[in-house]
Motif scaffolding. Sequence first.
Motif, PDB file in Angstrom:
ATOM      1  N   ARG A  87       0.826  -1.209   0.000  1.00 24.37           N
ATOM      2  CA  ARG A  87       0.000   0.000   0.000  1.00 24.37           C
ATOM      3  C   ARG A  87       0.864   1.265   0.000  1.00 24.37           C
ATOM      4  O   ARG A  87       0.607   2.211  -0.754  1.00 24.37           O
ATOM      5  CB  ARG A  87      -0.918  -0.011   1.221  1.00 24.37           C
ATOM      6  CG  ARG A  87      -1.898   1.153   1.260  1.00 24.37           C
ATOM      7  CD  ARG A  87      -2.939   0.960   2.348  1.00 24.37           C
ATOM      8  NE  ARG A  87      -2.375   0.954   3.676  1.00 24.37           N
ATOM      9  CZ  ARG A  87      -2.229  -0.146   4.423  1.00 24.37           C
ATOM     10  NH1 ARG A  87      -2.598  -1.311   3.971  1.00 24.37           N
ATOM     11  NH2 ARG A  87      -1.704  -0.074   5.636  1.00 24.37           N
ATOM     12  N   LEU A  88       1.898   1.266   0.840  1.00 19.20           N
ATOM     13  CA  LEU A  88       2.762   2.442   0.904  1.00 19.20           C
ATOM     14  C   LEU A  88       3.569   2.607  -0.375  1.00 19.20           C
ATOM     15  O   LEU A  88       3.849   3.740  -0.795  1.00 19.20           O
ATOM     16  CB  LEU A  88       3.698   2.328   2.111  1.00 19.20           C
ATOM     17  CG  LEU A  88       3.009   2.396   3.474  1.00 19.20           C
ATOM     18  CD1 LEU A  88       4.016   2.126   4.589  1.00 19.20           C
ATOM     19  CD2 LEU A  88       2.340   3.750   3.684  1.00 19.20           C
ATOM     20  N   THR A  89       3.944   1.487  -0.998  1.00 20.94           N
ATOM     21  CA  THR A  89       4.661   1.556  -2.268  1.00 20.94           C
ATOM     22  C   THR A  89       3.788   2.170  -3.353  1.00 20.94           C
ATOM     23  O   THR A  89       4.239   3.015  -4.142  1.00 20.94           O
ATOM     24  CB  THR A  89       5.121   0.158  -2.695  1.00 20.94           C
ATOM     25  OG1 THR A  89       6.004  -0.376  -1.707  1.00 20.94           O
ATOM     26  CG2 THR A  89       5.868   0.219  -4.030  1.00 20.94           C
ATOM     27  N   GLU A  90       2.520   1.768  -3.387  1.00 19.19           N
ATOM     28  CA  GLU A  90       1.592   2.309  -4.377  1.00 19.19           C
ATOM     29  C   GLU A  90       1.382   3.814  -4.184  1.00 19.19           C
ATOM     30  O   GLU A  90       1.234   4.566  -5.163  1.00 19.19           O
ATOM     31  CB  GLU A  90       0.258   1.579  -4.296  1.00 19.19           C
ATOM     32  CG  GLU A  90       0.338   0.138  -4.777  1.00 19.19           C
ATOM     33  CD  GLU A  90      -0.959  -0.606  -4.560  1.00 19.19           C
ATOM     34  OE1 GLU A  90      -1.092  -1.714  -5.098  1.00 19.19           O
ATOM     35  OE2 GLU A  90      -1.851  -0.074  -3.863  1.00 19.19           O
ATOM     36  N   GLU A  91       1.363   4.245  -2.920  1.00 17.49           N
ATOM     37  CA  GLU A  91       1.173   5.663  -2.646  1.00 17.49           C
ATOM     38  C   GLU A  91       2.366   6.501  -3.110  1.00 17.49           C
ATOM     39  O   GLU A  91       2.266   7.712  -3.305  1.00 17.49           O
ATOM     40  CB  GLU A  91       0.934   5.890  -1.151  1.00 17.49           C
ATOM     41  CG  GLU A  91      -0.387   5.329  -0.668  1.00 17.49           C
ATOM     42  CD  GLU A  91      -0.574   5.513   0.839  1.00 17.49           C
ATOM     43  OE1 GLU A  91      -1.631   5.142   1.334  1.00 17.49           O
ATOM     44  OE2 GLU A  91       0.360   6.021   1.496  1.00 17.49           O
ATOM     45  N   ASN A  92       3.521   5.822  -3.287  1.00 22.74           N
ATOM     46  CA  ASN A  92       4.724   6.549  -3.684  1.00 22.74           C
ATOM     47  C   ASN A  92       4.992   6.508  -5.188  1.00 22.74           C
ATOM     48  O   ASN A  92       5.969   7.104  -5.670  1.00 22.74           O
ATOM     49  CB  ASN A  92       5.951   5.967  -2.969  1.00 22.74           C
ATOM     50  CG  ASN A  92       5.904   6.231  -1.480  1.00 22.74           C
ATOM     51  OD1 ASN A  92       5.393   7.257  -1.061  1.00 22.74           O
ATOM     52  ND2 ASN A  92       6.407   5.307  -0.681  1.00 22.74           N
ATOM     53  N   VAL A  93       4.149   5.793  -5.942  1.00 22.81           N
ATOM     54  CA  VAL A  93       4.388   5.643  -7.378  1.00 22.81           C
ATOM     55  C   VAL A  93       4.421   7.001  -8.077  1.00 22.81           C
ATOM     56  O   VAL A  93       5.304   7.280  -8.905  1.00 22.81           O
ATOM     57  CB  VAL A  93       3.310   4.734  -8.005  1.00 22.81           C
ATOM     58  CG1 VAL A  93       3.372   4.797  -9.531  1.00 22.81           C
ATOM     59  CG2 VAL A  93       3.501   3.308  -7.531  1.00 22.81           C
ATOM     60  N   ALA A  94       3.428   7.863  -7.740  1.00 21.94           N
ATOM     61  CA  ALA A  94       3.338   9.172  -8.405  1.00 21.94           C
ATOM     62  C   ALA A  94       4.605   9.994  -8.181  1.00 21.94           C
ATOM     63  O   ALA A  94       5.104  10.658  -9.106  1.00 21.94           O
ATOM     64  CB  ALA A  94       2.117   9.922  -7.901  1.00 21.94           C
TER      65      ALA A  94
END
Length: 296
Positions: free
Chosen positions: A133-140
């Motif tokens: 979840r935290l990785t996905e939040e950092n994609v942008a």
Amino acid sequence: MSQSKKSNNLWIILVVILLAGLGFLGYRYYTQHQQMAEMVEQMEFEKEQIEEEYSELALQFDGYRTMDIQNDSLQEQLSREQQRVQDLLEELRITKATSARRIAELKKELATVRAVMVQYVHQIDSLHSTNVRLTEENVAYKKQNKAITQENEQIKQTNTELQQVVTRASMLELTSCKVTTLNKWDHKTRLISQITKLQVDYAIGKNVTCEVGMKQLYLRLVDPNGDLLQPDTTMVFDFENQQIGYSVVQEFEYERQAFNSTLYYRFDNRPIPGYYNADFFVDGNLIGSFPFELKK
């Protein structure tokens, strides 16, 4: 009838009774022997089944121990439970099938260890889900850095690795967490229809390399649907160069000693049943995650 004839008849009757008694005793001995043999065979079969279940559980523990679980405390707990399973398996193998009481105790121990395994699986899955979840939040944010040259990227990578070494050594760690459900009178309750508040008791371990002083602890509570429990959308904090929401914040003074405290979260609506996750952040670091369940 003569006295001699009466005496002979009496002896005949006694012999018949004796033979009947011996026959009955022989039949009882035979049936009991058969029953005992069947019981031993059944116990042998049950013992073999329990051995197979213990062996399978030992393999499951071994599989989880080989995973890259970045949580030393959880790794230690898995090692301890795996050794416990191995010890119980060895004891079961040398236990005679006729020791019905001990086999029953080992079977009960198996159920206990299985329950512990379920809790560890939830914790491992929770840690994995949190990282995803935290990785996905950092994609942008990561996409914005694609234009950086190779030389600058290499310098940044080197600095990042050095910073991670320093940060990891000084990072605080959540050592324990307990969630208690309360009703509107602040009394403990397990009825989900009466739950209005969560009491979160937590502890942070000793770290002599961490900077002392006042710190902010942010708690993110995520419900079974993956939604953040956030009373106000303006409640955000910095994490990995971006702002993410939180559920509760608490200020505390850290003096490089073990520290424990309590947080409270009040539900705006009736909570839904299922598995929740509590993520703890201090100094911009995820210091621990704790899964818990609200049952119907």
